[in-house]
Design a protein around this motif. Sequence first.
Motif, PDB file in Angstrom:
ATOM      1  N   HIS A 173      41.262  48.229  35.950  1.00  0.00           N
ATOM      2  CA  HIS A 173      41.920  47.408  37.251  1.00  0.00           C
ATOM      3  C   HIS A 173      43.155  46.579  36.698  1.00  0.00           C
ATOM      4  O   HIS A 173      43.251  46.530  35.428  1.00  0.00           O
ATOM      5  N   PHE A 174      43.559  45.695  37.681  1.00  0.00           N
ATOM      6  CA  PHE A 174      44.762  44.845  37.332  1.00  0.00           C
ATOM      7  C   PHE A 174      44.222  43.517  37.565  1.00  0.00           C
ATOM      8  O   PHE A 174      43.176  43.127  38.326  1.00  0.00           O
ATOM      9  N   MET A 175      44.729  42.537  36.844  1.00  0.00           N
ATOM     10  CA  MET A 175      44.442  41.026  36.797  1.00  0.00           C
ATOM     11  C   MET A 175      45.731  40.386  36.964  1.00  0.00           C
ATOM     12  O   MET A 175      46.582  40.357  36.217  1.00  0.00           O
TER      13      MET A 175
ATOM     14  N   ASP B  66      33.500  43.969  44.723  1.00  0.00           N
ATOM     15  CA  ASP B  66      34.363  43.317  45.464  1.00  0.00           C
ATOM     16  C   ASP B  66      33.540  42.426  46.181  1.00  0.00           C
ATOM     17  O   ASP B  66      34.066  41.560  46.942  1.00  0.00           O
ATOM     18  N   LYS B  67      32.155  41.950  46.038  1.00  0.00           N
ATOM     19  CA  LYS B  67      31.531  40.870  46.744  1.00  0.00           C
ATOM     20  C   LYS B  67      31.000  40.229  45.965  1.00  0.00           C
ATOM     21  O   LYS B  67      30.467  39.098  46.341  1.00  0.00           O
ATOM     22  N   SER B  68      30.508  40.570  44.676  1.00  0.00           N
ATOM     23  CA  SER B  68      29.582  39.733  43.521  1.00  0.00           C
ATOM     24  C   SER B  68      30.255  38.696  43.040  1.00  0.00           C
ATOM     25  O   SER B  68      31.511  38.589  42.999  1.00  0.00           O
ATOM     26  N   TRP B  69      29.333  37.617  42.729  1.00  0.00           N
ATOM     27  CA  TRP B  69      29.827  36.554  41.951  1.00  0.00           C
ATOM     28  C   TRP B  69      29.762  37.112  40.417  1.00  0.00           C
ATOM     29  O   TRP B  69      29.146  37.881  40.091  1.00  0.00           O
ATOM     30  N   LYS B  70      31.008  36.647  40.010  1.00  0.00           N
ATOM     31  CA  LYS B  70      31.158  37.139  38.531  1.00  0.00           C
ATOM     32  C   LYS B  70      31.689  36.139  37.496  1.00  0.00           C
ATOM     33  O   LYS B  70      32.317  35.043  37.846  1.00  0.00           O
TER      34      LYS B  70
ATOM     35  N   VAL C 227      51.433  20.786  19.356  1.00  0.00           N
ATOM     36  CA  VAL C 227      51.320  20.757  20.834  1.00  0.00           C
ATOM     37  C   VAL C 227      50.486  22.041  21.225  1.00  0.00           C
ATOM     38  O   VAL C 227      50.708  22.986  20.692  1.00  0.00           O
ATOM     39  N   PHE C 228      49.524  21.769  22.152  1.00  0.00           N
ATOM     40  CA  PHE C 228      48.618  22.664  22.622  1.00  0.00           C
ATOM     41  C   PHE C 228      48.434  22.956  24.245  1.00  0.00           C
ATOM     42  O   PHE C 228      48.266  22.015  25.008  1.00  0.00           O
ATOM     43  N   PRO C 229      49.352  24.038  24.466  1.00  0.00           N
ATOM     44  CA  PRO C 229      49.270  24.418  25.990  1.00  0.00           C
ATOM     45  C   PRO C 229      48.023  24.652  26.503  1.00  0.00           C
ATOM     46  O   PRO C 229      47.222  25.324  25.998  1.00  0.00           O
ATOM     47  N   PHE C 230      47.689  24.120  27.873  1.00  0.00           N
ATOM     48  CA  PHE C 230      46.744  24.453  28.432  1.00  0.00           C
ATOM     49  C   PHE C 230      47.027  24.949  29.858  1.00  0.00           C
ATOM     50  O   PHE C 230      47.992  24.768  30.621  1.00  0.00           O
ATOM     51  N   SER C 231      46.123  25.652  30.710  1.00  0.00           N
ATOM     52  CA  SER C 231      46.525  26.387  31.846  1.00  0.00           C
ATOM     53  C   SER C 231      45.374  26.442  32.721  1.00  0.00           C
ATOM     54  O   SER C 231      44.291  26.834  32.228  1.00  0.00           O
ATOM     55  N   GLY C 232      45.415  26.441  34.315  1.00  0.00           N
ATOM     56  CA  GLY C 232      44.274  26.514  35.046  1.00  0.00           C
ATOM     57  C   GLY C 232      44.894  26.988  36.503  1.00  0.00           C
ATOM     58  O   GLY C 232      45.770  26.324  36.837  1.00  0.00           O
ATOM     59  N   GLY C 233      44.163  27.730  37.079  1.00  0.00           N
ATOM     60  CA  GLY C 233      44.799  28.251  38.699  1.00  0.00           C
ATOM     61  C   GLY C 233      43.694  29.268  39.196  1.00  0.00           C
ATOM     62  O   GLY C 233      42.758  29.641  38.948  1.00  0.00           O
ATOM     63  N   ILE C 234      44.560  30.288  39.882  1.00  0.00           N
ATOM     64  CA  ILE C 234      43.884  31.069  40.819  1.00  0.00           C
ATOM     65  C   ILE C 234      44.122  32.533  40.012  1.00  0.00           C
ATOM     66  O   ILE C 234      45.123  32.903  39.475  1.00  0.00           O
ATOM     67  N   VAL C 235      43.057  33.354  39.964  1.00  0.00           N
ATOM     68  CA  VAL C 235      42.949  34.641  39.408  1.00  0.00           C
ATOM     69  C   VAL C 235      42.869  35.636  40.483  1.00  0.00           C
ATOM     70  O   VAL C 235      41.744  35.593  41.420  1.00  0.00           O
ATOM     71  N   LEU C 236      43.450  36.766  40.534  1.00  0.00           N
ATOM     72  CA  LEU C 236      42.843  37.919  41.428  1.00  0.00           C
ATOM     73  C   LEU C 236      42.500  39.269  40.527  1.00  0.00           C
ATOM     74  O   LEU C 236      43.380  39.605  39.680  1.00  0.00           O
ATOM     75  N   SER C 237      41.276  39.586  40.711  1.00  0.00           N
ATOM     76  CA  SER C 237      40.904  40.689  39.744  1.00  0.00           C
ATOM     77  C   SER C 237      39.734  41.546  40.377  1.00  0.00           C
ATOM     78  O   SER C 237      38.954  41.055  41.066  1.00  0.00           O
ATOM     79  N   GLY C 238      39.830  42.698  40.172  1.00  0.00           N
ATOM     80  CA  GLY C 238      38.946  43.682  40.881  1.00  0.00           C
ATOM     81  C   GLY C 238      37.716  43.874  40.178  1.00  0.00           C
ATOM     82  O   GLY C 238      36.559  43.983  40.920  1.00  0.00           O
ATOM     83  N   LEU C 239      37.563  43.365  38.963  1.00  0.00           N
ATOM     84  CA  LEU C 239      36.189  43.264  38.196  1.00  0.00           C
ATOM     85  C   LEU C 239      36.213  41.937  37.486  1.00  0.00           C
ATOM     86  O   LEU C 239      37.085  41.363  37.221  1.00  0.00           O
TER      87      LEU C 239
END
Length: 280
Positions: A72-74, A187-191, A268-280
């Motif tokens: 799958h793609f993420m 496609d419906k489950s909590w992951k 310097v320590f980069p960090f990130s947070g946001g939205i993800v789209l993933s099939g699995l």
Amino acid sequence: MKKYFVTAMVLLATTTAVFAQKKHKNPPPQPATTTDSAKLVNKALQNAAANTSTEPAKPKKVWDLSKRSADHFMFELGYDNWAGKPDSASIKGFNHSLNFYFMMDFPFKTDQRLSMGVGIGLGSSQIYFDKTYPQIAAFNNTTLAFATTVIGGGGTDADHYKRFKLVTNYIDIPVELRFALDPAHMDKSWKFAVGTKIGFLIAAYTKAVDPEDVSGHTLASVVEKESSKQFFSSFKFAPTIRVSKGVIGIFGQFQANSLLKSGAGNSVFPFSGGIVLSGL
């Protein structure tokens, strides 16, 4: 007198004989032998085992994964920032990352709710600066400096750039340990997933757009780019976490090693947070 004495002796003898006869008819019980004791213990254990009810083991649930895709793609869109940034750097604006990966999924045979995800892709981070400009191409410097004046187009009246950003691009190898409540219907489950990204730096550059004067008037419509990896670590190691419902979710990551090389500036320590789209 002699007659009474003889009578008493006869009665005493008769009474003694009767008690002796009763004692002979009811002998005292004999102690149980070792063999008899062992038989009694075994019988007691057998009775206890027969009276103990054991519940049958519950059969392990098996999901039908025949329709579940193995690849799958993420896609990730995140807000980025730096922990431990130097005081001379002023970060401001919509700092963001765009990540795109191709992933393979390997379910566990022991528990189909668990799987291992491994992939490869591109990760890009864009950090915007306000009137402080990292001089990544200053080859005479041993550390990364942040200038406060415009160097380039716009002439002597230039006070700042309309936009200025630092872009770092990586080839990433994400690895995840995943858990799904319903592995047959991803496609419906909590992951839930925890893992890490190992990234290899392929490019680092700055992009400056439109120098402006103190009043904010554009002095020139120009785009200036500088490219150099000299101050940056060649790889990154960033632990990750992800929670999804169906194909959409949220993610977070924190780079464990410094963005800058040892001796090239602050850790310097980069960090990130946001939205993800993933099939699995």
